[in-house]
Design a protein around this motif. Structure first.
Motif, short mmCIF file in Angstrom:
data_model
loop_
_atom_site.label_atom_id
_atom_site.label_comp_id
_atom_site.label_asym_id
_atom_site.label_seq_id
_atom_site.Cartn_x
_atom_site.Cartn_y
_atom_site.Cartn_z
N ILE A 15 -14.37 -3.01 -8.47
CA ILE A 15 -13.58 -1.58 -7.82
C ILE A 15 -13.57 -0.62 -7.62
N ASP A 16 -15.64 -0.43 -7.30
CA ASP A 16 -16.14 0.23 -6.59
C ASP A 16 -16.13 0.11 -5.37
N ASN A 17 -16.24 -1.20 -4.72
CA ASN A 17 -15.51 -1.88 -3.65
C ASN A 17 -14.52 -0.87 -2.62
N ALA A 18 -13.42 -1.51 -3.74
CA ALA A 18 -11.80 -1.29 -3.38
C ALA A 18 -11.56 0.67 -3.61
N ARG A 19 -12.72 1.60 -3.82
CA ARG A 19 -12.59 2.69 -3.64
C ARG A 19 -13.79 3.15 -2.61
N HIS A 20 -13.74 2.67 -1.49
CA HIS A 20 -14.48 2.49 -0.21
C HIS A 20 -12.77 2.70 0.97
N THR A 21 -12.00 1.83 0.96
CA THR A 21 -11.47 1.66 1.75
C THR A 21 -9.84 3.23 1.02
N PRO A 22 -9.09 3.25 2.36
CA PRO A 22 -7.98 4.03 1.77
C PRO A 22 -6.40 2.89 1.37
N LEU A 23 -6.64 1.75 1.26
CA LEU A 23 -5.24 1.10 0.88
C LEU A 23 -5.62 0.79 -0.38
N SER A 24 -4.82 1.12 -1.03
CA SER A 24 -4.33 0.95 -2.89
C SER A 24 -4.10 -0.11 -3.19
N ILE A 25 -5.37 -0.83 -3.56
CA ILE A 25 -6.15 -2.16 -4.23
C ILE A 25 -5.34 -1.74 -6.25
N LYS A 28 -8.85 -3.82 5.81
CA LYS A 28 -8.28 -3.89 7.39
C LYS A 28 -8.06 -4.56 7.98
N LEU A 29 -8.35 -6.05 7.42
CA LEU A 29 -7.30 -7.05 7.95
C LEU A 29 -5.86 -7.57 7.66
N ALA A 30 -5.51 -6.39 6.09
CA ALA A 30 -4.50 -6.01 6.05
C ALA A 30 -3.68 -5.81 6.61
N ALA A 31 -4.06 -4.26 6.74
CA ALA A 31 -3.49 -3.06 6.70
C ALA A 31 -2.49 -3.42 8.23
N VAL A 32 -3.59 -3.59 9.16
CA VAL A 32 -2.83 -4.35 10.43
C VAL A 32 -1.25 -4.88 10.64
N HIS A 33 -1.46 -5.12 9.01
CA HIS A 33 -0.10 -6.42 9.10
C HIS A 33 1.08 -5.29 8.37
N GLY A 34 0.58 -4.41 8.07
CA GLY A 34 1.37 -3.26 7.60
C GLY A 34 1.47 -3.36 5.76
N THR A 35 0.73 -4.42 5.37
CA THR A 35 0.49 -3.76 4.20
C THR A 35 -0.19 -2.47 4.02
N ILE A 36 0.20 -1.89 2.48
CA ILE A 36 -0.36 -0.58 2.26
C ILE A 36 -0.96 -0.70 1.01
N ALA A 37 -0.80 -2.25 0.68
CA ALA A 37 -0.73 -1.83 -1.47
C ALA A 37 -1.33 -3.18 -1.24
N THR A 38 -2.07 -3.68 -2.85
CA THR A 38 -1.82 -5.27 -3.26
C THR A 38 -2.06 -5.00 -4.54
N VAL A 39 -2.09 -5.51 -5.23
CA VAL A 39 -1.65 -6.11 -6.65
C VAL A 39 -3.12 -6.90 -7.17
N SER A 40 -4.03 -7.11 -7.92
CA SER A 40 -5.15 -7.53 -7.64
C SER A 40 -5.69 -7.94 -8.97
N ASP A 41 -5.62 -9.42 -9.24
CA ASP A 41 -6.45 -9.54 -9.88
C ASP A 41 -8.49 -9.88 -9.30
N PRO A 42 -9.14 -9.91 -10.28
CA PRO A 42 -10.33 -9.87 -9.71
C PRO A 42 -11.14 -11.17 -10.75
N HIS A 43 -10.69 -11.80 -11.24
CA HIS A 43 -10.89 -13.28 -12.33
C HIS A 43 -11.37 -14.13 -11.99
N GLU A 44 -12.20 -13.99 -10.13
CA GLU A 44 -12.56 -15.71 -9.85
C GLU A 44 -14.09 -14.45 -9.96
N ILE A 45 -13.98 -13.40 -9.73
CA ILE A 45 -15.47 -13.20 -9.50
C ILE A 45 -15.90 -12.86 -11.09
#
Length: 547
Positions: A98-108, A68-85
């Protein structure tokens, strides 16, 4: 059918012209028709921005709230490393993201964590071995092998690490790098192992060595590490081999901007707008094979509308033909999952944080912090001693005790000392402590340190700051590193506590908690502290407190 009218920015042809972009019911671009009447009027239509390397967990937000925050700034996608969790929860953590990201239209777009744990000199909550990684990289939703931080392991042929790299190469997916300070023949050997990117360059000379070795360079501006100024000169020379990233961005910074800030800075700095947009919008798509539209006929309708090509005011953000943000507000729904966590340590006592006495006249190893950098120095200083010959904090010398407490089971805390934190009162603590996310704390005395550590333990994760009886806490119940709250509320609370640290505890750092979070990251030179003790990141081995 939807028609979007304005000035079309064609990155490939390097031209701008009036156009009508027609989007069909499937969310794809049906036609792009020239419209000369709009050559000089209307919003600009261009591909959206992509963060080429980010740990969403570092925003302290779930993917749905980060989006929600990223999209406001024009971000449409991320290349995301989940190694923290992943370091906290293992495979269950990756699945959670992965499951949480399925609930947003942003391309994660997620990668398979390569270093869980990051080293053998610390205690993490999980282990992902080569077989786990091999299983992950075969999955279609996993697009790459995340940053290979153990670069000494690559150079010295660690079999388990090389097996992870080989498994990724076998399925034809790219491999991300992480090799701070690596130069010359060592950089070439690292790249020859199959590593394709690096986001840790702090000088243009280092970046040029890695570019010469065939790697692509990510210019990073995060909350702690900011390397744009050092690498800016590469933009004109290598626009086809650069990408932009934030790596780690805390929520208050994400509220203010994202990749758009790098784009604005580069264009205002005199760099060609098409080169800048290629770096921000196109290169990550090509390198990682992202399922992202390039604003061409037949593509998914992924794009942004901006007011001009200097200030880049984001008027609207579109993903897959759906408008997900407009005029500074997101247009996405909420999703609140149940939290998962791994937090099993007991409250501590002040005497748990007593340092061991050393030889008369001896010196101690001290972590040297530089504001705005995640690399640290290593000093040998004469400590201030208590009546029993134990080294203690000396805020008047900016020499403070730092501790790391194992969060996964009860164990004696590790104790070290740090300079450069510029903290004059109380203490701060956090369970956001890369990469194993044990509890890290810095303070002016053992009582203050103990209170902040116990505040984090009571919440089973969070950040805490205080002095005397005053306490400020932000709870992070998801794996001890993320909140269930909305982005604006987390950002506001984080900003309040950070401001309290700067004003009331008289800390001179710009981002005290972000700096604190990296003091346990052993793979970043020079000197760091894990739950097992001090670690020399250049020699890649444990060292004693006393010299």
């Amino acid at each position: 059918m939807q028609e979007i009218k304005g000035r079309y920015v064609d990155i490939d042809a390097r031209e701008i012209y009036g156009a009508v972009v027609t989007i069909n019911e499937a969310g794809r671009i049906e036609r792009i028709d020239r419209d000369p009447e709009r050559d000089r009027r209307g919003w600009f239509i261009l591909p959206g921005f992509i963060d080429a390397h980010v740990h969403i967990e570092s925003s302290m937000l779930l993917p749905v709230e980060f989006a929600k925050l990223a999209a406001v700034h024009g971000t449409i996608a991320t290349v995301s490393d989940p190694h923290e969790i992943a370091n906290v929860m293992g495979m269950a953590g990756v699945e959670y993201m992965i499951d949480n990201a399925r609930h947003t239209p942003l391309s994660i777009n997620f990668g398979a964590p390569s270093c869980v744990p990051a080293t053998s000199a610390e205690t993490a909550g999980a282990v992902l071995n080569s077989q786990s990684v091999a299983d992950l990289v075969k999955r279609p939703e996993i697009l790459y092998l995340s940053e290979v931080m153990n670069y000494p392991g690559v150079l010295h042929g660690d079999p388990e690490l090389l097996a992870k790299i080989a498994a990724t190469q076998a399925v034809g997916k790219p491999i991300d790098g992480h090799a701070p300070g690596l130069r010359g023949s060592e950089a070439a050997a690292y790249a020859a192992a199959g590593i394709t990117t690096d986001h840790e360059c702090t000088t243009a000379a280092e970046a040029r060595d890695k570019l010469a070795a065939g790697m692509k360079i990510l210019i990073r501006e995060g909350s702690a590490a900011r390397n744009y100024a050092a690498l800016e000169e590469l933009i004109d020379e290598f626009p086809d081999r650069l990408m932009f990233c934030t790596d780690d961005s805390h929520p208050d910074d994400l509220m203010a901007g994202h990749i758009n800030r790098l784009v604005i800075r580069a264009v205002r700095g005199g760099h060609d707008v098409f080169d800048v947009l290629r770096i921000a919008c196109r290169n990550p798509v090509d390198h990682y094979g992202l399922n992202i539209g390039k604003l061409q006929v037949g593509d998914r309708a992924d794009f942004i509308q901006v007011d001009d090509l200097r200030h880049f005011g984001i008027m609207a953000t579109w993903v897959n033909g759906q408008k997900i943000a407009e005029a500074g507000a997101h247009l996405m729904s909420d999703y609140r999952p149940e939290p998962i966590n791994h937090f099993n340590c007991s409250p501590k006592k002040p005497e748990d944080f007593l340092a061991a006495p050393g030889p008369a006249g001896g010196k101690i190893r001290v972590i040297e912090v530089t504001d705005g950098e995640i690399t640290t120095g290593s000093l040998e200083l004469t400590p201030v001693l208590d009546d029993n010959g134990r080294p203690v904090s000396a805020p008047e010398r900016d020499l403070l005790k730092i501790v790391v407490v194992n969060r996964y089971h009860d164990a004696p805390p590790a104790i070290g000392f740090v300079t450069g934190m510029k903290l004059q009162r109380g203490a701060i603590a956090s369970s956001v402590a890369h990469d194993s996310h044990n509890i890290v704390a810095v303070g002016i005395d053992d009582e203050a340190i103990c209170r902040m550590v116990n505040a984090v333990i009571a919440e089973k994760g969070g950040i805490a700051a205080g002095r005397h009886e005053y306490l400020e806490v932000l709870s992070l119940p998801v794996a001890g590193i993320m909140s269930l709250d909305t982005g604006p509320r987390v950002a506001a609370r984080y900003g309040e506590i950070s401001g309290f640290v700067r004003r009331k505890l008289r800390c001179g750092l710009e981002a005290p908690f972000m700096t604190l979070s990296f003091l346990a990251l052993l793979v970043i030179p020079k000197l760091k502290l894990s739950d097992r003790g001090l670690f020399d990141g250049e020699r890649f081995q444990a060292v004693d407190l006393w010299v």
